[in-house]
Design a protein around this motif. Structure first.
Motif, PDB file in Angstrom:
ATOM      1  N   LEU A 251       0.825  -1.204   0.000  1.00 32.17           N
ATOM      2  CA  LEU A 251       0.000   0.000   0.000  1.00 32.17           C
ATOM      3  C   LEU A 251       0.861   1.257   0.000  1.00 32.17           C
ATOM      4  CD1 LEU A 251      -2.797   1.189  -0.025  1.00 32.17           C
ATOM      5  CD2 LEU A 251      -2.915   0.912   2.469  1.00 32.17           C
ATOM      6  N   ALA A 252       1.980   1.220   0.697  1.00 31.61           N
ATOM      7  CA  ALA A 252       2.888   2.368   0.697  1.00 31.61           C
ATOM      8  C   ALA A 252       3.387   2.654  -0.721  1.00 31.61           C
ATOM      9  CB  ALA A 252       4.062   2.109   1.634  1.00 31.61           C
ATOM     10  N   ALA A 253       3.788   1.616  -1.440  1.00 38.49           N
ATOM     11  CA  ALA A 253       4.278   1.792  -2.811  1.00 38.49           C
ATOM     12  C   ALA A 253       3.145   2.166  -3.754  1.00 38.49           C
ATOM     13  CB  ALA A 253       4.959   0.502  -3.283  1.00 38.49           C
ATOM     14  N   PHE A 254       1.991   1.565  -3.554  1.00 34.18           N
ATOM     15  CA  PHE A 254       0.815   1.831  -4.390  1.00 34.18           C
ATOM     16  C   PHE A 254       0.411   3.303  -4.287  1.00 34.18           C
ATOM     17  CE2 PHE A 254      -3.787   1.122  -5.484  1.00 34.18           C
ATOM     18  CZ  PHE A 254      -3.576   0.533  -6.730  1.00 34.18           C
ATOM     19  N   GLN A 255       0.485   3.854  -3.079  1.00 35.05           N
ATOM     20  CA  GLN A 255       0.154   5.270  -2.888  1.00 35.05           C
ATOM     21  C   GLN A 255       1.152   6.192  -3.575  1.00 35.05           C
ATOM     22  OE1 GLN A 255      -1.759   6.691   0.978  1.00 35.05           O
ATOM     23  NE2 GLN A 255      -0.363   5.091   1.626  1.00 35.05           N
ATOM     24  N   ARG A 256       2.397   5.737  -3.662  1.00 35.26           N
ATOM     25  CA  ARG A 256       3.416   6.534  -4.332  1.00 35.26           C
ATOM     26  C   ARG A 256       3.311   6.426  -5.853  1.00 35.26           C
ATOM     27  NH1 ARG A 256       6.922   4.319  -0.100  1.00 35.26           N
ATOM     28  NH2 ARG A 256       7.739   2.781  -1.578  1.00 35.26           N
ATOM     29  N   GLN A 257       2.287   5.695  -6.297  1.00 33.30           N
ATOM     30  CA  GLN A 257       2.006   5.499  -7.715  1.00 33.30           C
ATOM     31  C   GLN A 257       3.141   4.779  -8.438  1.00 33.30           C
ATOM     32  OE1 GLN A 257       0.861   9.455  -9.111  1.00 33.30           O
ATOM     33  NE2 GLN A 257      -1.261   9.054  -8.532  1.00 33.30           N
ATOM     34  N   GLU A 258       3.810   3.894  -7.702  1.00 33.34           N
ATOM     35  CA  GLU A 258       4.767   3.010  -8.351  1.00 33.34           C
ATOM     36  C   GLU A 258       3.981   2.001  -9.192  1.00 33.34           C
ATOM     37  OE1 GLU A 258       7.634   1.298  -5.725  1.00 33.34           O
ATOM     38  OE2 GLU A 258       7.963   3.154  -4.631  1.00 33.34           O
ATOM     39  N   SER A 259       4.628   1.401 -10.167  1.00 35.71           N
ATOM     40  CA  SER A 259       3.938   0.417 -11.008  1.00 35.71           C
ATOM     41  C   SER A 259       3.523  -0.790 -10.168  1.00 35.71           C
ATOM     42  CB  SER A 259       4.857  -0.050 -12.134  1.00 35.71           C
ATOM     43  OG  SER A 259       5.922  -0.836 -11.625  1.00 35.71           O
ATOM     44  N   ALA A 260       2.553  -1.541 -10.680  1.00 38.38           N
ATOM     45  CA  ALA A 260       2.092  -2.733  -9.968  1.00 38.38           C
ATOM     46  C   ALA A 260       3.240  -3.711  -9.760  1.00 38.38           C
ATOM     47  CB  ALA A 260       0.961  -3.398 -10.743  1.00 38.38           C
ATOM     48  N   GLU A 261       4.088  -3.861 -10.786  1.00 34.80           N
ATOM     49  CA  GLU A 261       5.225  -4.772 -10.669  1.00 34.80           C
ATOM     50  C   GLU A 261       6.181  -4.333  -9.559  1.00 34.80           C
ATOM     51  OE1 GLU A 261       4.131  -3.430 -13.443  1.00 34.80           O
ATOM     52  OE2 GLU A 261       3.751  -5.028 -14.908  1.00 34.80           O
ATOM     53  N   GLU A 262       6.457  -3.029  -9.503  1.00 33.58           N
ATOM     54  CA  GLU A 262       7.369  -2.501  -8.477  1.00 33.58           C
ATOM     55  C   GLU A 262       6.769  -2.643  -7.086  1.00 33.58           C
ATOM     56  OE1 GLU A 262       9.709   1.042 -10.906  1.00 33.58           O
ATOM     57  OE2 GLU A 262       7.706   1.421 -10.110  1.00 33.58           O
ATOM     58  N   ALA A 263       5.466  -2.364  -6.954  1.00 33.23           N
ATOM     59  CA  ALA A 263       4.808  -2.472  -5.649  1.00 33.23           C
ATOM     60  C   ALA A 263       4.790  -3.919  -5.155  1.00 33.23           C
ATOM     61  CB  ALA A 263       3.391  -1.917  -5.725  1.00 33.23           C
ATOM     62  N   LEU A 264       4.518  -4.852  -6.064  1.00 29.61           N
ATOM     63  CA  LEU A 264       4.513  -6.265  -5.690  1.00 29.61           C
ATOM     64  C   LEU A 264       5.902  -6.724  -5.265  1.00 29.61           C
ATOM     65  CD1 LEU A 264       2.283  -7.913  -8.454  1.00 29.61           C
ATOM     66  CD2 LEU A 264       1.691  -7.641  -6.041  1.00 29.61           C
ATOM     67  N   ARG A 265       6.909  -6.310  -6.001  1.00 27.56           N
ATOM     68  CA  ARG A 265       8.283  -6.724  -5.684  1.00 27.56           C
ATOM     69  C   ARG A 265       8.730  -6.145  -4.346  1.00 27.56           C
ATOM     70  NH1 ARG A 265      12.790  -8.924  -7.889  1.00 27.56           N
ATOM     71  NH2 ARG A 265      14.806  -7.933  -7.489  1.00 27.56           N
ATOM     72  N   TYR A 266       8.392  -4.886  -4.106  1.00 26.62           N
ATOM     73  CA  TYR A 266       8.724  -4.217  -2.848  1.00 26.62           C
ATOM     74  C   TYR A 266       8.058  -4.941  -1.672  1.00 26.62           C
ATOM     75  CZ  TYR A 266       9.327  -0.076   0.236  1.00 26.62           C
ATOM     76  OH  TYR A 266       9.674   0.799   1.234  1.00 26.62           O
ATOM     77  N   ALA A 267       6.762  -5.241  -1.823  1.00 28.93           N
ATOM     78  CA  ALA A 267       6.026  -5.918  -0.760  1.00 28.93           C
ATOM     79  C   ALA A 267       6.517  -7.346  -0.551  1.00 28.93           C
ATOM     80  CB  ALA A 267       4.538  -5.918  -1.096  1.00 28.93           C
TER      81      ALA A 267
END
Length: 298
Positions: A251-267
């Protein structure tokens, strides 16, 4: 943007056992810890450690108020946590086996005392673009969704632990629904991942979904796109807060409007690091630890 997390705060009583206790069996534990937990508290800590502004909205027994200090030290804003003098804190009895599997018994306690006043007071401070995050360990979930939707806020929901009542909630008002494979099957009636995805999109066409598959990775899907991330391979010690860590960092990455791939990898990286340590909230890594881990995986 900030997240207002209406979530549980549990005192986790964690027992290290050779196997899950069986009916009629008395089993000795080789280790015991009393630590901060609860899906709500874990996800708030994860959001804070992912360097996201997060306001936790919840309640705890006044005798356990010291656990609020732990949340504050992680960076969580605790102004909307109420201390209850006449209700016991929520707590969990957790068995952890040598292969890092866990079995959990929950008692709701103060987590079930959210009132209309408490909800309204917290959301009165929310701003356009902020998020409301929910799990299924508190009361008044439908009321919170309705109020947040009325205010035009983004809403994320993790329906864990899954119950039949979840299906009657106004899920069409959600911006993001995060489920594991079992929860997705219970919602859709399908045990095939592709059929699950199609059923979720058909039932809630305006919602974004994340479906986590444990060691098999995680999917992000909506009407326009989909993305998949494989799970990182690590030696697991305790999986208790893995899902909560994933949600907070996603959710933190998603709010920063990172791509879905980046948010999934980060999480996924954050979740992988969490299972290498014992405990719930104490196992959640910092943003720097996740960043360093991702660099090491390239």
């Amino acid at each position: 943007m900030a997240v207002f997390n209406f979530g549980s705060i549990n005192i986790d009583h964690v027992y290290s056992v050779p196997h899950f206790v069986q009916p009629g069996e008395t089993l000795s534990s080789k280790d015991y810890q009393s630590i901060l937990g609860g899906k709500g508290a874990n996800q708030s800590v994860a959001l804070a450690k992912a360097e996201n502004d997060v306001f936790h909205v919840g309640a705890i027994g006044s005798s356990d108020a010291a656990f609020i200090t732990q949340m504050k030290s992680a960076g969580v804003n605790c102004a909307h946590i109420r201390e209850m003098s006449d209700v016991a804190s929520g707590h969990a009895i957790i068995q952890v086996t040598p292969d890092a599997e866990n079995s959990i018994i929950l008692f709701g306690g103060a987590n079930q005392t959210l009132s209309h006043d408490h909800i309204a007071t917290a959301l009165a401070t929310a701003k356009q673009g902020d998020w409301v995050l929910l799990q299924n360990e508190t009361n008044a979930i439908a009321d919170i969704i309705d109020k947040a939707h009325e205010l035009g806020l983004n809403i994320a929901f993790n329906p864990a632990p899954m119950t039949e009542s979840v299906k009657s909630l106004p899920l069409q008002k959600l911006s993001l629904l995060v489920v594991n494979e079992i929860e997705a099957e219970q919602l859709t009636g399908f045990n095939d991942i592709e059929k699950m995805k199609q059923a979720l999109l058909a039932a809630y066409p305006s919602t974004n979904f994340v479906v986590t598959l444990g060691k098999q990775g995680a999917w992000y899907i909506n009407q326009e796109t989909s993305a998949f991330c494989e799970a990182f391979k690590v030696k697991a010690v305790d999986t208790t807060a893995a899902g909560d860590t994933f949600i907070g960092f996603f959710l933190a990455a998603f709010q920063r409007q990172e791509s879905a791939e980046e948010a999934l990898r980060y999480a996924s990286a954050a979740s992988a690091l969490a299972v290498t340590k014992a405990g719930a909230a104490p196992s959640i890594p910092s943003a720097k630890e996740v960043h360093d881990f991702l660099i090491s995986q390239k």
